[in-house]
Each structure stands twice: as structure tokens, then as C-alpha cells.
Design an enzyme around this catalytic site. Structure first.
Site, mmCIF file in Angstrom:
data_model
loop_
_atom_site.group_PDB
_atom_site.id
_atom_site.type_symbol
_atom_site.label_atom_id
_atom_site.label_comp_id
_atom_site.label_asym_id
_atom_site.label_seq_id
_atom_site.Cartn_x
_atom_site.Cartn_y
_atom_site.Cartn_z
ATOM 1 N N HIS A 154 -49.176 -0.178 51.628
ATOM 2 C CA HIS A 154 -49.033 1.037 51.891
ATOM 3 C C HIS A 154 -50.268 1.845 52.139
ATOM 4 C CE1 HIS A 154 -44.779 0.609 51.933
ATOM 5 N NE2 HIS A 154 -44.618 0.101 50.499
ATOM 6 N N GLU B 221 -49.297 6.735 57.486
ATOM 7 C CA GLU B 221 -48.782 7.038 56.356
ATOM 8 C C GLU B 221 -48.406 8.455 56.234
ATOM 9 O OE1 GLU B 221 -48.040 4.762 54.107
ATOM 10 O OE2 GLU B 221 -48.967 3.130 55.016
#
Length: 275
Positions: free
Chosen positions: A242, A86
Site C-alpha cells: 500500500h 494511493e
């Protein structure tokens, strides 16, 4: 030549050329993807086959993967290192450069498909230290989760120590990094290495792109994202989308499922960026 592609008046074309637009720009502006049926009538619309498809197949309404086999085939590797990065981001204009803010790697046994060890660290960005609202909403990572974390240089050294501790780099051990798609190791990781003054190790310049691995098993289709992979494998998602550690966990579950359907994973992603 334009008449062969577009149903446009000569006055429109003349106006374009007076503004010194090149042929390539004009072609882009007036591509079939940009215009509706009111502007032109294509003779025939044909979908392009993505280069990732081993055998082209455009998704039907339902995708049914190959049935599971009685005995899983032997894999080419001893371990899969499942990674999902990320990074800082924003919309509609992204931050420059995007920096890694979460770095999780799962050590998955390629025989049992059990996760034997986990490396997970949040990372404090340096160039753009303040996370955007968009980034927080997308990843679930808030400012306080990275402010007191080490910079990537230190995280990377900790990661190398973890690899040593887990005997991954020991001679004779066969391993491969596995990601959902290419950008993790073809863009985000090498870009961060450039920012941090780190040389990208050879074993992180090639990987298994799990999306592309779908093209090696019936019905040879290309999943758009992790959610689609889980759906095709009939697996319920775990955690939050995510979140790096949750995404890595779900990717590992997909790898296990595909292996149970007879897939032998191969290296199918290679670094082609200049950094």
C-alpha cells in the site's frame, strides 16, 4: 417464489411484507451468502465464474504458472506506464470524496522491462486535508508528507511535463498504462480529475489490468491482490504494501515475470464511470 430459494415460514414472510420491504430487498437480505445452513438447505451451491476469467478455473491449493519461455515474445507497446494510486480513506465509513495523496508512475521499457524513469509525487488533499489514522496505518503516509506538497492540479501538470520530457506522447510511440486492477484509472483518477476540474485524457481511459492479464496465461486464474500475484510468480515483495511507489515497483516486476512466461499484454481495462 421465495420458497424456491429459502426455507422460511409463512409468518416470517408476512412480517417482512408488512414492513413494505420490496422483493429485491428481501432477496438481498435472505440471499444464500447471508444465511447459514441453520436457516436453509440449498440444493446445490455453485460458485459463479468471475467475468474476468477467460477460462474459468477456481484456485487450487497451489497455483503453478506456465513455465518461462526461452525467448520473450515481442510486446504490442514500446512502454508500459505502471501506475498505483494511493488516496485518502477511512473505515468503516470512507471519506467523501477520496482524494489522491500519492501518484507514482514508472516508465518501463517493453523490450528490456527495465524501469527507465520514475514520476513520483505526494499530493496535498483539499476537500479533506486531514489524513485519518486508518489512512496513515494503511498507506504509511503521515500528515507531514502531504502538508507541503502541491495540490493535484499542479501534480498533474508536472506529470504531463514528465510525459513530454520522456517522449511518451511523441507521435509513433506506443504506450499503455498498467495497473494492478481497475479502480486506479476507472475510479480514483477520474474522480480526482472531476474534483480538480481536469479533463481525463483519452490515453488514460484504457489500460492494462494486470490481474486480468493473469487470465491469459496458464492456469488462467484470477489473483486477489498484489501479494497473490507476487506469490504466483514466485517473487518476494519489495518495500511496503500500500505504498504507491513500492506497489508500482512490484507490479512492474510481475509484468516482467509474466512476459518471461510468454504473455503478450493487451489493453483489457476501459473507463466506464460517468466522471
Amino acid at each position: 417464489m421465495f420458497d424456491a430459494y429459502f426455507n422460511m415460514t409463512s409468518s416470517t414472510l408476512n412480517a417482512l411484507f408488512k414492513s413494505n420491504l420490496s422483493f429485491s430487498i428481501c432477496r438481498t437480505i435472505f440471499s444464500r451468502n447471508k444465511f447459514s445452513a441453520a436457516h436453509f438447505k440449498p440444493r446445490k451451491v455453485i460458485k459463479k465464474v468471475p467475468k474476468h476469467h477467460k477460462i474459468p478455473l477456481f484456485e487450487p491449493e497451489e497455483v503453478t504458472l506456465a513455465s518461462k519461455v526461452s525467448v520473450k515474445p515481442k510486446q504490442l507497446f514500446d512502454y508500459f506506464l505502471v501506475l498505483d494510486i494511493e488516496a485518502t480513506c477511512d473505515s468503516p465509513t470512507n471519506v467523501d470524496p477520496p482524494e489522491i495523496i500519492e501518484f507514482p508512475v514508472l516508465k518501463v521499457n517493453a523490450e528490456t522491462f527495465e524501469t527507465e524513469s520514475v514520476f513520483h509525487s505526494y499530493v496535498r488533499p483539499v476537500v479533506n486535508p486531514e489524513l485519518t489514522n486508518f489512512c496513515t496505518e494503511l498507506t504509511g503516509i503521515i500528515q507531514g508528507m502531504v502538508d507541503d506538497e502541491p495540490e493535484f492540479k499542479e501534480v498533474y501538470q508536472n506529470f504531463l511535463q514528465w510525459l513530454e520530457k520522456e517522449h511518451i506522447l511523441k507521435p509513433g510511440v506506443k504506450f499503455a498504462f498498467a495497473t494492478c486492477s481497475d479502480p486506479d484509472l476507472n475510479y480514483f483518477f477520474p474522480l480526482q480529475c472531476r474534483v480538480s476540474g481536469i479533463e481525463v485524457p483519452a490515453y488514460m481511459k484504457e489500460w492494462i489490468c494486470v490481474k486480468r492479464s493473469f487470465c491469459d496465461i496458464w492456469p488462467y486464474t484470477w489473483p486477489d491482490n498484489i501479494s497473490k500475484m507476487l506469490e504466483y510468480c514466485e517473487l518476494k515483495p519489495q518495500g511496503c504494501l500500500h505504498s504507491g511507489i513500492d506497489d508500482a515497483t512490484n507490479i512492474a516486476r510481475v509484468i516482467k515475470d509474466l512476459a518471461e512466461r510468454g504473455l503478450v499484454f493487451k489493453i483489457n481495462g476501459f473507463k466506464d464511470t460517468d466522471f
